[in-house]
Design a protein around this motif. Structure first.
Motif, PDB file in Angstrom:
ATOM      1  N   ARG A 137      -2.325  -0.862   0.935  1.00  0.00           N
ATOM      2  CA  ARG A 137      -2.034  -1.630  -0.276  1.00  0.00           C
ATOM      3  C   ARG A 137      -1.911  -3.134  -0.027  1.00  0.00           C
ATOM      4  NH1 ARG A 137      -0.483   3.301  -0.855  1.00  0.00           N
ATOM      5  NH2 ARG A 137       1.403   3.298   0.386  1.00  0.00           N
ATOM      6  N   THR A 139      -3.490  -6.486   0.438  1.00  0.00           N
ATOM      7  CA  THR A 139      -4.778  -7.137   0.183  1.00  0.00           C
ATOM      8  C   THR A 139      -5.077  -8.151   1.291  1.00  0.00           C
ATOM      9  OG1 THR A 139      -3.807  -8.949  -1.092  1.00  0.00           O
ATOM     10  CG2 THR A 139      -4.386  -6.929  -2.299  1.00  0.00           C
ATOM     11  N   ARG A 142      -2.854 -11.162   0.969  1.00  0.00           N
ATOM     12  CA  ARG A 142      -1.459 -10.971   1.391  1.00  0.00           C
ATOM     13  C   ARG A 142      -1.367 -10.845   2.905  1.00  0.00           C
ATOM     14  NH1 ARG A 142       1.323 -13.556  -2.015  1.00  0.00           N
ATOM     15  NH2 ARG A 142       0.513 -13.160  -4.078  1.00  0.00           N
TER      16      ARG A 142
END
Length: 269
Positions: A137, A139, A142
């Motif tokens: 999760r 990205t 991030r």
């Protein structure tokens, strides 16, 4: 990509070192620190605010990154308090040893973007190295943001196989302690050879720190630098015959790293 806001949970030695690195690098515009004892001495920046616990975090804070920098032993009491901050634009970055990504997914919820990392104590002088691993999760944007935060205190490497984190912890996370023990042991050996204690300590510290700096600045492998110090039939060769014996330093370090990795796996259970 710059972080507009960070939430640092825990500001002990490692958390404080990272905070100092972020401030020096000018990475964040707003930082909230959760630390009952307040900010470390010397931290006085208008971008930083300290609160005592999770209930005191400003209601308007929507952090880009939540960093867990508390001891593994108190994680169970701390992490669930931040489940309400899970959102698509927030990533949770852990620097705690022995807590796998699945642990944070369990306590924060399946939707949490999590990066597990293992820094080491030279981060305090901006010379650390951190290894990081992300769940699906996280990205690319991030992950890049987390790397910028970690790179503020040293080098960064990423791995895809989280199982390697136990060995990472054993080599680089615990590794500074092995180096400091080397200084202690070398100084004691110098005393046993007849040196005054203060001179033995001075020689041991300068030799280890200077050799580390030489290694950092050189492009040569450590083995080549070792060989450059070693003359056939000389004093260094005599010492290395002991250290490189089958039961010498190499075997001791293999056993030590294996023990640390085993303990890391135990902490994850």
């Amino acid at each position: 990509m710059a972080a507009s806001s960070l939430l640092l949970v825990g500001c002990g030695k490692m958390g404080g070192a990272m905070l100092d690195g972020w401030l020096r690098a000018g990475i964040a515009g707003r930082i909230v620190v959760v630390e009952p004892g307040g900010l470390p001495p010397g931290i006085a920046d208008p971008a930083v605010r300290a609160v005592a616990d999770a209930t005191s975090v400003p209601a308007d804070l929507a952090p880009d990154v939540v960093i867990f920098a508390v001891k593994p032993q108190v994680m169970d009491a701390v992490v669930p308090s931040y489940a309400g901050l899970v959102r698509p634009d927030t990533v949770f970055l852990s620097i705690a040893a022995g807590r796998p990504i699945a642990y944070f997914e369990t306590h924060l919820g399946a939707g949490a973007a999590v990066v597990r990392s293992m820094p080491n104590t030279p981060a305090a002088i901006g010379r650390g190295i951190t290894v990081a691993c992300a769940n699906a999760r996280v990205t690319p944007a991030r992950a890049d943001l987390c790397e910028r935060l970690l790179r503020a205190v040293g080098d960064v490497a990423w791995i895809d196989d989280e199982a390697l984190m136990d060995a990472v912890t054993a080599v680089s996370g615990s590794g500074p302690a092995y180096v400091f023990l080397l200084v202690e042991a070398l100084a004691r050996a110098g005393e046993d050879a007849g040196l005054p204690a203060d001179l033995a300590q001075r020689l041991a510290r300068a030799t280890v720190s200077g050799s580390g700096e030489l290694l950092r600045q050189s492009t040569a492998p450590a083995s080549q630098l070792r060989e450059a110090v070693t003359s056939p039939g000389g004093t260094t060769r005599a010492a290395l015959d002991v250290l490189m014996a089958d039961d010498g330093l190499g075997m001791l370090l293999t056993r030590a790293v294996a023990a640390a990795a085993r303990r890391s796996r135990e902490l994850a259970q």
